[in-house]
Design an enzyme around this catalytic site. Sequence first.
Site, PDB file in Angstrom:
ATOM      1  CG  HIS A 172      33.066  24.771  21.564  1.00 39.25           C
ATOM      2  ND1 HIS A 172      32.534  24.197  20.890  1.00 39.25           N
ATOM      3  CD2 HIS A 172      34.448  23.878  21.935  1.00 39.25           C
ATOM      4  CE1 HIS A 172      32.748  22.968  20.660  1.00 39.25           C
ATOM      5  NE2 HIS A 172      34.045  22.853  21.235  1.00 39.25           N
ATOM      6  CB  CYS A 228      28.028  25.734  19.864  1.00 37.56           C
ATOM      7  SG  CYS A 228      29.738  26.207  20.251  1.00 37.56           S
TER       8      CYS A 228
END
Length: 117
Positions: free
Chosen positions: A22, A34
């Site tokens: 992430h 993201c």
Amino acid sequence: MITVTVQRNAHCEIEEIAISGHANAGRHGEDIVCAAVSAVSLGIVNSIQPLLGFVPDVEHAAEEGGFLRWRVGRLDDARLHEKQQLLAESMVVALFVVAETNGKYVAIHDSKWQGGA
């Protein structure tokens, strides 16, 4: 950090694209890095069946760490193989664009581009 790893064969064709991690560039649900990586990767992977007529070999886990692996593979039909390679290269180029402006959050490893972004 999001890590993108591109594996290529001796002819420089993409065999696999793996994306994990992430960005942590914002709060959950507000992380635009993201979101950009997800939009690019899932958008292209999800376009394969309607555009090329087959289901790609993909593993995906949105939860725990974020993960996508596309095993591109060699197709018997040369035209379909070429089109699939073009879609895979398009994904890599688009991810490089995201990494250029967000290098702190995205790393790309691709031998074709000498170590990536």
